[in-house]
Write an enzyme that holds these catalytic residues in place. Structure first.
Site, PDB file in Angstrom:
ATOM      1  N   ALA A  88      -4.839   5.889  21.181  1.00 30.69           N
ATOM      2  CA  ALA A  88      -4.972   6.969  22.650  1.00 30.69           C
ATOM      3  C   ALA A  88      -5.833   7.926  22.435  1.00 30.69           C
ATOM      4  O   ALA A  88      -6.059   8.404  21.319  1.00 30.69           O
ATOM      5  CB  ALA A  88      -3.549   7.315  23.049  1.00 30.69           C
ATOM      6  N   HIS A  89      -6.391   8.525  23.388  1.00 32.98           N
ATOM      7  CA  HIS A  89      -7.341   9.657  23.474  1.00 32.98           C
ATOM      8  C   HIS A  89      -6.405  10.809  24.314  1.00 32.98           C
ATOM      9  O   HIS A  89      -6.067  10.463  25.492  1.00 32.98           O
ATOM     10  CB  HIS A  89      -8.570   9.343  24.190  1.00 32.98           C
ATOM     11  CG  HIS A  89      -9.628   8.415  23.506  1.00 32.98           C
ATOM     12  ND1 HIS A  89     -10.889   8.060  23.453  1.00 32.98           N
ATOM     13  CD2 HIS A  89      -9.131   7.415  22.260  1.00 32.98           C
ATOM     14  CE1 HIS A  89     -11.386   7.188  23.021  1.00 32.98           C
ATOM     15  NE2 HIS A  89     -10.364   6.826  21.950  1.00 32.98           N
ATOM     16  N   ASP A 117       7.886   8.850  15.412  1.00 30.73           N
ATOM     17  CA  ASP A 117       6.588   9.288  14.802  1.00 30.73           C
ATOM     18  C   ASP A 117       6.964  10.673  14.792  1.00 30.73           C
ATOM     19  O   ASP A 117       5.774  11.705  14.999  1.00 30.73           O
ATOM     20  CB  ASP A 117       5.442   9.142  15.552  1.00 30.73           C
ATOM     21  CG  ASP A 117       4.284   9.356  14.480  1.00 30.73           C
ATOM     22  OD1 ASP A 117       4.280   9.586  13.278  1.00 30.73           O
ATOM     23  OD2 ASP A 117       3.087   9.546  15.033  1.00 30.73           O
TER      24      ASP A 117
END
Lengths: 363, 313
Positions: free
Chosen positions: B29-30, B191
């Site tokens: 992802a950005h 995460d």
């Protein structure tokens, strides 16, 4: 320096002769021959049968390899053999053969990690200097990057290897194991069009294939592709033309299942490789191992690498699939740093992690 | 990566003023900073560009699944009162995609996106990095004094240390409580690293100290020179968890324990000086919900096991 490499961790028995000229000019592959134990359709290769095959062929192959290389026994510097990982019985037969040659010729032994063999051969053939390595075969699935004298595993399969998943599906469909089950899956997948839904299991940089295998096996059973007589359907029109039902559902073909399986597992592999590239900041990918021959995997990896401004390196079946020359190459690199495996330590092991090897020949 | 291909923004973000600025770029992802409704309301835009190597059907399925998954986890946590970025808008198809089959080549434009509330504040990673630099500096300052007159400075140093420890412990407790609340709500982060935990200033305090230096403006270099009391404020605020890209919904002890194990390793590798304080985090976690003690027992097992089994060839 000349090394002879013996590989037999799975159903391929390979013997190769490698020369590293003393004047630092490029290494030469003098010979690289292989004989594969092929099991009947619907069956995998059993350790005892595979070991018997290796025992029956190893002398013949060594003689032929030396003849093709036009090398005398006296010129050989060391005998490299696969220490592991792999199947126990086949590994043992080849280790015994290596010890025998060592005593017979009075040459030193070098035990080689199979995975490191693949990586070093891939690096030598493609010229990739410091790539992220995707090692995919029937027994291994790992994403590897080099860092301070070790090939470190960034991601790997949590259960079965990707090649094992493909091979076992070939068994379900009773596709021929000649030349390789994965190759025949690839050919059949080229005729597939319909993508069926399969599980997609990526966890960080690790992945899992056993659930996908169960799911695709169940689909094959549902549509009757796992029957004894189904095998000859795969090639004719029945195998590749979808049947449209009145209620709008489409019956996939066995080709569609192969296609869907490949699309799904390869997408997972490319995803974890991309994640490792982003993590390490590398732009090069090297694909090694038997599944690395698959052109669709190479194509997908190429698209990903291109979008990241990088490139993909892959080799053909001579060097991708297990072979003796890769063992000679990695063995010779270690031999030059002074590594020797004394006779009493010339064992083999089914479990031998890639990151256990101290890579003394790289900076 | 100059030559890397950055996919264009989804069309509805192409004309915003100011245009979104790229903050982070991962494999998946950005992340952009943009605004929502008014130019003064900042927002975080996460784009999952479509992956041309994947089969288009699989690609759409995964993008949709993941963006919806992330949004659902965030909404669920919001409802349960856990501090996470609020979901403002999302599009799982990507805006340029009008189901036009002829447009297949154009599918790369956009991709699925998720617009979230902007969380202002430094990451715990930054806070701890600054603190570690500051601590090192402090200890160096104390060193000569200590050797000169050990008897007199020792009690002084103890007070200093106690204050320091208390501040870090307090921060760790807040993190432990935040993670506990998230687990209580039935969500696993997937995460947990110190980069994904933000220390947001409390809104009221922020208004009071309006003219004081902003937290995120203090760089590491500043903190080395300015070993002053303003650093003490750096650990005030509330803990906000971000980046639920790998999150999932689960109430299993195993999944929760792995979450904690990942966090523990993140602390251990990135902030070695804080290792002794991790117990405070776990203690707060233990008190945060009923099932927590069982999770901590499971954590012992997970630690013993490590992550990697020995590979079978």
């Amino acid at each position: 320096m000349i090394a002879i490499g013996l590989e037999g961790s799975a159903n391929k028995l390979g013997v190769g002769v490698m020369r590293h000229p003393d004047d630092d000019s490029p290494a030469q592959v003098l010979s690289n021959i292989r004989h594969t134990f092929v099991s009947p359709p619907g069956e995998g290769f059993l350790p005892k049968d595979t070991a018997r095959h290796h025992r029956a062929w190893v002398v013949k192959l060594v003689k032929q390899a030396l003849k093709e290389a036009k090398v005398d026994v006296e010129e050989v510097d060391c005998i490299c053999y696969t220490k592991g990982p792999g199947m126990g019985a086949p590994l043992q037969s080849v280790a015994v053969a290596a010890r025998m040659l060592s005593l017979l010729w009075g040459k030193e032994l070098v035990g080689v990690n199979h995975c490191v063999g693949h990586i070093e051969m891939g690096r030598y053939i493609t010229g990739a200097t410091n790539p992220i390595v995707l090692y995919v075969s029937g027994g291994n699935t790992q994403v590897i990057a080099y860092s301070s004298q070790r090939y470190r595993i960034f991601g790997e399969t949590l259960d079965i290897a990707v090649g094992n998943c493909l091979d076992r599906f070939a068994r379900t469909l009773r596709i021929s194991n000649d030349p390789a089950p994965g190759y025949n899956i690839e050919q059949l997948a080229k005729k597939g069009k319909l993508l069926v839904d399969l599980p997609y299991t990526v966890k960080g940089m690790d992945c899992s294939f056993s659930g996908i295998l169960s799911a695709v096996d169940a689909l094959a059973a549902l549509w009757g592709f796992d029957k004894e007589d189904a095998a000859n359907d795969h090639d004719d029109a029945k195998g590749v033309e979808q049947t449209h039902h009145a209620d709008g559902t489409v019956k996939p073909t066995s080709a569609d299942l192969c296609f869907s399986l490949q699309e799904t597992v390869f997408a997972m592999l490319v995803e974890i490789t991309e994640r490792a590239m982003a993590h390490v900041g590398s732009k090069e990918v090297l694909i090694v191992g038997g599944v690395g021959c698959n052109e669709r995997l190479q194509e997908m990896m190429g698209i990903m690498a291109r979008d990241r401004g990088g490139s993909v390196h892959a080799t053909d079946e001579r060097f991708c699939i297990d072979n003796g020359i890769m063992i000679a190459q990695a063995g010779l690199l270690a031999y030059k740093t002074g590594l020797r495996t004394p006779l009493e330590e010339s064992t083999c092991t089914q479990r031998f992690r890639t990151d256990d090897v101290l890579v003394r020949w790289r900076d | 990566m100059e030559s890397a291909h950055i996919p264009p923004l989804p069309s509805i973000f192409m004309h915003t003023n100011p245009s979104p600025t790229l903050i982070a770029q991962g494999a998946e992802a950005h992340l952009y900073k943009t605004s929502f409704l008014t130019p003064s309301t900042p927002a975080a835009l996460k784009i999952r560009p479509s992956k041309p190597y994947r089969h288009p059907i699989l690609d759409r399925r995964l993008s949709r699944q993941r963006i919806l998954h992330e949004a659902r986890c965030l909404v669920k946590l919001m409802r349960e009162g856990v501090l996470v970025p609020g979901v403002l808008a999302l599009d799982w198809e990507g805006s340029n995609n009008n189901n036009n089959e002829n447009d297949a080549g154009n599918q790369q434009t956009g991709g699925a996106w998720l617009l979230m509330e902007w969380i202002e504040g430094p990451s715990v990673r930054l806070v701890l990095e600054k603190w570690e630099v500051w601590m090192k500096r402090r200890l160096q300052l104390l060193q000569p004094l200590e050797s000169g007159s050990p008897k007199r400075t020792e009690p002084l140093k103890c007070v200093e240390e106690q204050e320091e420890e208390e501040r870090v412990r307090d921060l760790m407790r807040k993190i432990g409580y935040a993670v506990g609340s998230m687990h209580k709500a039935g969500v696993i982060h997937g995460d947990l690293t110190t980069s994904n935990i933000i220390l947001r200033k409390n809104a009221i305090k922020d208004r009071e100290n309006n003219n004081s230096e902003r937290l995120d403006d203090i760089t590491i270099a500043d903190s080395v020179t300015a070993v002053g009391d303003e650093e003490l404020q750096a650990m005030d605020g509330e803990i906000v968890l971000i980046d639920f890209g790998l999150a999932g919904q689960s109430t299993q002890e195993e999944d929760r324990a792995v979450d904690l194990y990942v966090l523990e390793r993140a602390f251990g590798s990135a902030h070695p000086r804080t290792e002794g304080y991790f117990g405070a985090l776990l203690q707060a976690y233990r008190e945060s919900f009923k099932g927590a003690p069982n999770v901590l027992r499971k954590l012992e097992e997970v630690r013993m096991r490590g992550r990697k089994r020995s590979m079978v060839g």
